[in-house]
Design a protein around this motif. Structure first.
Motif, mmCIF file in Angstrom:
data_model
loop_
_atom_site.group_PDB
_atom_site.id
_atom_site.type_symbol
_atom_site.label_atom_id
_atom_site.label_comp_id
_atom_site.label_asym_id
_atom_site.label_seq_id
_atom_site.Cartn_x
_atom_site.Cartn_y
_atom_site.Cartn_z
ATOM 1 N N GLY A 1 36.993 -35.830 -13.608
ATOM 2 C CA GLY A 1 37.242 -37.235 -13.338
ATOM 3 C C GLY A 1 36.915 -38.167 -14.481
ATOM 4 N N LEU A 2 36.522 -37.655 -15.635
ATOM 5 C CA LEU A 2 36.214 -38.508 -16.769
ATOM 6 C C LEU A 2 37.500 -38.948 -17.458
ATOM 7 C CD1 LEU A 2 33.452 -37.009 -16.306
ATOM 8 C CD2 LEU A 2 33.087 -37.232 -18.770
ATOM 9 N N THR A 3 37.496 -40.162 -17.951
ATOM 10 C CA THR A 3 38.635 -40.644 -18.724
ATOM 11 C C THR A 3 38.577 -40.045 -20.128
ATOM 12 O OG1 THR A 3 37.437 -42.581 -19.535
ATOM 13 C CG2 THR A 3 38.584 -42.806 -17.422
ATOM 14 N N ASN A 4 39.651 -40.248 -20.890
ATOM 15 C CA ASN A 4 39.658 -39.763 -22.268
ATOM 16 C C ASN A 4 38.499 -40.355 -23.072
ATOM 17 O OD1 ASN A 4 41.807 -37.917 -22.487
ATOM 18 N ND2 ASN A 4 43.304 -39.600 -22.488
ATOM 19 N N ARG A 5 38.250 -41.626 -22.867
ATOM 20 C CA ARG A 5 37.162 -42.286 -23.584
ATOM 21 C C ARG A 5 35.811 -41.705 -23.187
ATOM 22 N NH1 ARG A 5 35.971 -48.822 -23.201
ATOM 23 N NH2 ARG A 5 34.059 -48.833 -24.475
ATOM 24 N N GLN A 6 35.609 -41.492 -21.886
ATOM 25 C CA GLN A 6 34.345 -40.922 -21.432
ATOM 26 C C GLN A 6 34.184 -39.474 -21.885
ATOM 27 O OE1 GLN A 6 34.944 -41.627 -17.248
ATOM 28 N NE2 GLN A 6 33.602 -43.438 -17.250
ATOM 29 N N ALA A 7 35.259 -38.711 -21.878
ATOM 30 C CA ALA A 7 35.184 -37.319 -22.345
ATOM 31 C C ALA A 7 34.821 -37.269 -23.827
ATOM 32 C CB ALA A 7 36.509 -36.621 -22.094
ATOM 33 N N ARG B 1 37.398 -30.757 -23.396
ATOM 34 C CA ARG B 1 37.985 -32.034 -22.994
ATOM 35 C C ARG B 1 38.722 -31.903 -21.666
ATOM 36 N NH1 ARG B 1 39.550 -36.403 -26.489
ATOM 37 N NH2 ARG B 1 39.169 -35.003 -28.254
ATOM 38 N N ARG C 1 38.043 -33.906 -18.186
ATOM 39 C CA ARG C 1 39.074 -34.650 -17.455
ATOM 40 C C ARG C 1 39.192 -34.172 -16.022
ATOM 41 N NH1 ARG C 1 42.863 -37.516 -19.866
ATOM 42 N NH2 ARG C 1 42.998 -38.298 -17.721
#
Length: 306
Positions: free
Chosen positions: A209-215, A202, A206
């Motif tokens: 550049g991924l958000t928590n939702r995307q991760a 995770r 992050r």
């Protein structure tokens, strides 16, 4: 130059299937290796023969014990009647189609609902505490409530409320009860898979550049689902068997079709037929589960991706 060295380089095998001569890489197995391979295959054949003989002896002993029991003639007539088996088989197969449809529809609903509950239980932050608490209460309640009681409450209790617009179809109500119970079990399977993914995965997502939702969607959940495929398949096998419990509400499935014949004839052979049909339907799913588990274990042992 020896005769082996003048050959074309294609290896062979003797009658026991052990390597002989030179293989494709130019390697000539030693006599010790050939002997070791021959000994290993001989042990495998001996073990297979012993297992087959042991199985045969056990089967013969069980058969003799059963057929020489004092009550065997009456038991054979009551539970293994060819006449009632021929009568029950087509009707049981017709009712089995309902069980198969319940498995497909409820299985899909269980996977979706279980995933949502698992994600809710793993959400971070104090703002999501009520959602986490509700998801935990749901899993604790329906995992602790016996399925048969859940079915009785839903199938018999909901129609008693006489709610407008709420179905009283025992098939739909029975499927709802199955979904409620099994989604709690599947949610815990998914949650275990999510928590088994290392936090560095995770964190790496992050950092890219991924958000928590995307991760969660693109990194965590795919790994979690792959790791939990065997237990998920086991739950689906159990669901397939438990679809027969919808008969308590009057739905004409394989079990209910057998029960109707039993009630008319007072012969229990239709139950045996229904049980064998369920076993025949379950065995392929069980073997597929074993194959998937063994395949994942081999990949894990080889250091491959899960």
């Amino acid at each position: 130059m020896t005769s082996v060295e003048t050959e074309s380089g294609h290896g062979g095998a003797d009658g026991d299937g052990v390597p002989s001569g030179r293989d494709h890489d130019g390697y000539t197995p030693s006599a010790r290796r050939i002997e070791r391979e021959r000994h290993r295959r001989a042990r495998a054949r001996r073990a297979t023969a012993i297992a087959a003989l042991s199985t045969l002896v056990t089967g013969v002993v069980l058969y003799l014990v059963v057929v020489h029991a004092p009550g065997w003639p009456r038991t054979k007539e009551t539970f293994f009647s060819a006449r009632y088996a021929r009568e029950a088989f087509p009707k049981v197969l017709e009712g089995l189609w309902l069980n198969v449809r319940l498995l497909l529809i409820c299985g899909a609903a269980v996977l979706v609902l279980g995933m949502l509950i698992a994600v809710a239980r793993t959400l971070r932050g104090p703002v999501f505490f009520p959602l986490r608490a509700l998801a935990a209460a749901y899993t604790d309640f329906f995992r602790g409530l016996p399925l048969i009681i859940n079915l009785m409450i839903v199938v018999l209790g909901v129609p008693a409320l006489r709610l407008q617009g709420v179905t009283v179809d025992p098939v739909l109500l029975g499927g709802t009860a199955l979904t409620l119970t099994y989604s709690a079990y599947v949610a815990e399977v998914f949650r275990a898979g999510i928590e088994s993914v290392h936090p560095s995965q995770r964190a790496a997502a992050r950092s890219l550049g991924l958000t928590n939702r995307q991760a969660l969607r693109h990194v965590v959940l795919p790994q979690a689902v792959r790791r939990q495929v065997p237990p998920l398949l086991n739950d689906l096998v159990s669901l397939q068997k438990d679809t027969g419990l919808v008969s308590i509400g009057g739905a004409i499935d394989a079990v209910r079709a057998a029960d109707i014949i039993v009630g008319r004839s007072l012969n229990y052979t239709p139950y045996i037929v229904a049980g064998l049909v369920f076993v025949a339907l379950t065995i392929p799913m069980t073997r597929f589960t074993d194959w998937v588990t063994a395949r994942m274990d081999r990949r894990r042992a080889q250091g491959g991706a899960l």
